[in-house]
Design an enzyme around this catalytic site. Structure first.
Site, PDB file in Angstrom:
ATOM      1  N   GLN A  73      -8.865  13.790  35.114  1.00  0.00           N
ATOM      2  CA  GLN A  73      -8.856  12.938  36.310  1.00  0.00           C
ATOM      3  C   GLN A  73      -9.541  11.594  36.055  1.00  0.00           C
ATOM      4  O   GLN A  73      -9.141  10.563  36.610  1.00  0.00           O
ATOM      5  CB  GLN A  73      -9.499  13.662  37.494  1.00  0.00           C
ATOM      6  CG  GLN A  73     -10.946  14.058  37.329  1.00  0.00           C
ATOM      7  CD  GLN A  73     -11.118  15.440  36.703  1.00  0.00           C
ATOM      8  OE1 GLN A  73     -10.252  15.909  35.974  1.00  0.00           O
ATOM      9  NE2 GLN A  73     -12.236  16.092  37.008  1.00  0.00           N
ATOM     10  N   ASN A 115     -12.430  16.969  25.675  1.00  0.00           N
ATOM     11  CA  ASN A 115     -11.820  18.271  25.408  1.00  0.00           C
ATOM     12  C   ASN A 115     -10.293  18.149  25.363  1.00  0.00           C
ATOM     13  O   ASN A 115      -9.733  17.055  25.410  1.00  0.00           O
ATOM     14  CB  ASN A 115     -12.275  19.298  26.451  1.00  0.00           C
ATOM     15  CG  ASN A 115     -11.853  18.912  27.866  1.00  0.00           C
ATOM     16  OD1 ASN A 115     -10.948  18.099  28.059  1.00  0.00           O
ATOM     17  ND2 ASN A 115     -12.503  19.499  28.852  1.00  0.00           N
ATOM     18  N   SER A 175     -14.186  17.900  15.410  1.00  0.00           N
ATOM     19  CA  SER A 175     -15.006  17.251  14.392  1.00  0.00           C
ATOM     20  C   SER A 175     -14.858  17.960  13.051  1.00  0.00           C
ATOM     21  O   SER A 175     -14.584  19.164  12.984  1.00  0.00           O
ATOM     22  CB  SER A 175     -16.469  17.259  14.831  1.00  0.00           C
ATOM     23  OG  SER A 175     -17.242  16.444  13.985  1.00  0.00           O
ATOM     24  N   GLN A 234     -21.911  19.784  11.518  1.00  0.00           N
ATOM     25  CA  GLN A 234     -20.563  19.624  12.074  1.00  0.00           C
ATOM     26  C   GLN A 234     -20.048  20.923  12.668  1.00  0.00           C
ATOM     27  O   GLN A 234     -19.374  20.922  13.700  1.00  0.00           O
ATOM     28  CB  GLN A 234     -19.602  19.134  10.989  1.00  0.00           C
ATOM     29  CG  GLN A 234     -19.822  17.700  10.582  1.00  0.00           C
ATOM     30  CD  GLN A 234     -19.775  16.751  11.759  1.00  0.00           C
ATOM     31  OE1 GLN A 234     -18.761  16.613  12.420  1.00  0.00           O
ATOM     32  NE2 GLN A 234     -20.891  16.097  12.039  1.00  0.00           N
ATOM     33  N   HIS A 268     -20.633  21.660  16.367  1.00  0.00           N
ATOM     34  CA  HIS A 268     -19.932  20.878  17.391  1.00  0.00           C
ATOM     35  C   HIS A 268     -19.012  21.760  18.223  1.00  0.00           C
ATOM     36  O   HIS A 268     -18.896  21.581  19.438  1.00  0.00           O
ATOM     37  CB  HIS A 268     -19.112  19.758  16.750  1.00  0.00           C
ATOM     38  CG  HIS A 268     -19.860  18.471  16.622  1.00  0.00           C
ATOM     39  ND1 HIS A 268     -20.315  17.769  17.699  1.00  0.00           N
ATOM     40  CD2 HIS A 268     -20.221  17.747  15.529  1.00  0.00           C
ATOM     41  CE1 HIS A 268     -20.933  16.675  17.288  1.00  0.00           C
ATOM     42  NE2 HIS A 268     -20.896  16.644  15.975  1.00  0.00           N
ATOM     43  N   GLU A 301     -12.683  13.174   8.553  1.00  0.00           N
ATOM     44  CA  GLU A 301     -13.389  12.300   9.497  1.00  0.00           C
ATOM     45  C   GLU A 301     -14.685  11.805   8.864  1.00  0.00           C
ATOM     46  O   GLU A 301     -14.992  10.616   8.886  1.00  0.00           O
ATOM     47  CB  GLU A 301     -13.683  13.076  10.773  1.00  0.00           C
ATOM     48  CG  GLU A 301     -14.499  12.297  11.798  1.00  0.00           C
ATOM     49  CD  GLU A 301     -14.962  13.162  12.959  1.00  0.00           C
ATOM     50  OE1 GLU A 301     -15.357  12.586  13.983  1.00  0.00           O
ATOM     51  OE2 GLU A 301     -14.950  14.408  12.839  1.00  0.00           O
ATOM     52  N   HIS A 302     -15.466  12.736   8.315  1.00  0.00           N
ATOM     53  CA  HIS A 302     -16.718  12.408   7.627  1.00  0.00           C
ATOM     54  C   HIS A 302     -16.621  12.887   6.180  1.00  0.00           C
ATOM     55  O   HIS A 302     -16.214  14.017   5.930  1.00  0.00           O
ATOM     56  CB  HIS A 302     -17.913  13.116   8.282  1.00  0.00           C
ATOM     57  CG  HIS A 302     -18.047  12.857   9.748  1.00  0.00           C
ATOM     58  ND1 HIS A 302     -17.644  13.777  10.698  1.00  0.00           N
ATOM     59  CD2 HIS A 302     -18.540  11.799  10.425  1.00  0.00           C
ATOM     60  CE1 HIS A 302     -17.887  13.282  11.910  1.00  0.00           C
ATOM     61  NE2 HIS A 302     -18.418  12.088  11.774  1.00  0.00           N
ATOM     62  N   GLU A 360      22.099 -13.446   9.341  1.00  0.00           N
ATOM     63  CA  GLU A 360      21.969 -12.351  10.305  1.00  0.00           C
ATOM     64  C   GLU A 360      22.991 -12.450  11.436  1.00  0.00           C
ATOM     65  O   GLU A 360      23.017 -11.605  12.325  1.00  0.00           O
ATOM     66  CB  GLU A 360      20.545 -12.330  10.875  1.00  0.00           C
ATOM     67  CG  GLU A 360      19.501 -11.977   9.827  1.00  0.00           C
ATOM     68  CD  GLU A 360      18.097 -11.842  10.399  1.00  0.00           C
ATOM     69  OE1 GLU A 360      17.890 -12.201  11.572  1.00  0.00           O
ATOM     70  OE2 GLU A 360      17.218 -11.372   9.659  1.00  0.00           O
ATOM     71  N   HIS A 404      20.089 -18.503  17.479  1.00  0.00           N
ATOM     72  CA  HIS A 404      18.900 -18.834  16.696  1.00  0.00           C
ATOM     73  C   HIS A 404      19.155 -20.099  15.872  1.00  0.00           C
ATOM     74  O   HIS A 404      18.338 -21.032  15.847  1.00  0.00           O
ATOM     75  CB  HIS A 404      18.538 -17.679  15.749  1.00  0.00           C
ATOM     76  CG  HIS A 404      17.809 -16.551  16.401  1.00  0.00           C
ATOM     77  ND1 HIS A 404      18.376 -15.762  17.365  1.00  0.00           N
ATOM     78  CD2 HIS A 404      16.544 -16.073  16.212  1.00  0.00           C
ATOM     79  CE1 HIS A 404      17.512 -14.842  17.746  1.00  0.00           C
ATOM     80  NE2 HIS A 404      16.378 -15.011  17.059  1.00  0.00           N
TER      81      HIS A 404
END
Length: 431
Positions: A189, A212, A237, A259, A262, A326-327, A414, A419
């Site tokens: 929301q 989440n 993570s 990690q 998490h 990620e890490h 083209e 153009h």
């Protein structure tokens, strides 16, 4: 954790070893999020009140945090925590300021000037989750680059507590980065409100922040609808550690656990050419788990993680680049010498005394990073994430005379007569 010998795995087993926990969005989740978004889009604040009462267990008449609530938060936060956040803000500012993009101009031909202009995104929305614990550090990581970019409107949403308040540390973190418009909204929301706007919440051009599965799905849906852009694909993570025989097993285990705690869907990997180190890390994991408040969560994450024996460190880097973590921690004797081998990672941590936790909080780099292999193509949040860049070109009469023939040839090739005509008219020649 399961120990694997990379040299003994076939192609299928190697793929399985690097497979992340399955991240499937159930149709039920997709449909529920779509319904929430549609409700907020249609009924605005009225929908937000009902949804907040249902999911957060609190009835709110007003979503915006007042000046009095900011003041109360300031009084409630311990001085040492406020100072730590202030110190972190200073380092985040220093690092991000140094990497800010600047416009430029170049004459590409006589009488033809091309420019790149940098502008802040007008309105941005920051999401700071609460979940099992508040995350004031995320407010710092998003608020500082938004301020440096110069965004004219910055909105932050974070879930309310059962008493209708917001975690004081999150409010102080927002204040320290210059964010003054904070709303007590969480979940899908909040994303819908920032994307489409309500009577209370302004619509935003781009949304940032983790969350989440419902928040992640909501971000994807509003981005697909064109209502708002988002920072990057989000996922659980993860960390990958490359360690040699000289690494401290206790340090490596601590980094893996930092990690793993998490979430149950987090994943941690160790790649090492030393059997002795791998065994020592395995033992340290059990020792340190006994002292963790989130040990149950960490154990679930470790169950789908791996300790992998490699033949050489070169092989370890090839695996890491394939995984694109990620890490990435380089627990090596000469870590900087190996840095050139890194091709894909969200953030890299060099040596025994650079735990990933420093990057999470206060080294100065950003902790909002690409996950799930997205580091192959995406970068972490920076000031540029909060900016737009557009090009400008200006040609004089002499300029178009000099390069116009090039445009005419390409336009004719083209088959785009209009153009060609637009150029030819200015040159006074036949198209």
């Amino acid at each position: 954790m399961k120990i694997l010998d990379w040299s003994q795995l076939d192609v299928a087993a190697r793929t399985d070893a690097l497979t992340r926990p399955v991240q499937t969005v159930a149709a039920q989740t997709r449909n529920a999020v779509a319904a929430l978004i549609a409700d907020v889009r249609t009924r605005g604040d009225a929908a937000l009140r009902e949804i907040t009462a249902r999911f957060d267990g609190v009835s709110l008449e007003r979503f915006a945090v007042s000046e009095a609530e900011f003041a109360a938060a300031e009084a409630a936060v311990a001085p040492e925590l406020r100072q730590a956040m202030q110190d972190a803000v200073a380092r985040i500012d220093t690092f991000h300021r140094a990497g800010m993009s600047e416009g430029y101009a170049v004459e590409t031909a006589p009488g033809v000037v091309c420019e790149k202009i940098v502008r802040p995104i007008g309105r941005v929305g920051l999401y700071v989750p609460a979940g099992s614990a508040p995350l004031p550090s995320t407010a710092l990581m998003l608020g500082v680059p938004a301020r440096l970019a110069g965004c004219r409107a910055v909105v932050l949403c974070t879930p309310p507590r059962k008493d209708g308040s917001v975690d004081p540390a999150v409010l102080v973190a927002a204040w320290l980065t210059g964010v003054r418009r904070v709303f007590k909204l969480g979940g899908a929301q909040a994303i819908a409100a920032m994307a489409y706007g309500t009577e209370s919440v302004p619509s935003c051009d781009k949304l940032f922040g983790p969350g989440n599965s419902y928040v992640t799905e909501a971000k994807q849906q509003v981005a697909q609808s064109g209502a708002a852009a988002i920072d990057m694909p989000a996922g659980p993570s993860e960390v990958l550690v490359i360690a040699d025989a000289g690494a401290q097993a206790a340090f490596v285990a601590a980094d893996l656990l930092s990690q793993a705690e998490h979430g149950a869907d987090s994943q941690v990997l160790l790649l090492s050419d030393s059997d002795v180190l791998i065994d020592a890390v395995q033992a340290q994991l059990e020792i340190q788990l006994a002292h963790l408040s989130r040990a149950d969560i960490a154990r679930q994450a470790l169950a789908q993680s791996r300790l992998i024996k490699v033949q050489t460190l070169d092989e370890a880097f090839a695996i890491s680049n394939r995984y694109a973590p990620e890490h990435l921690i380089l627990a090596l004797r000469e870590p900087r010498a190996w840095l050139a081998q890194v091709e894909a990672a969200g953030s890299v941590f060099l040596g025994d005394y650079t735990p990933e936790a420093l990057g999470d909080y206060c080294s100065g780099t950003n902790h909002v990073l690409p996950t799930s292999g997205a580091a192959r193509a995406y970068s972490g949040v920076s000031v540029a994430s909060f900016q737009n860049m557009f090009s400008v070109q200006a040609a004089s009469k002499a300029g178009i005379a000099g390069i116009g023939e090039c445009a005419l040839i390409l336009a004719r090739a083209e088959g785009l007569d209009a153009h060609a005509n637009a150029v030819a008219l200015r040159m006074g020649v036949a198209a």
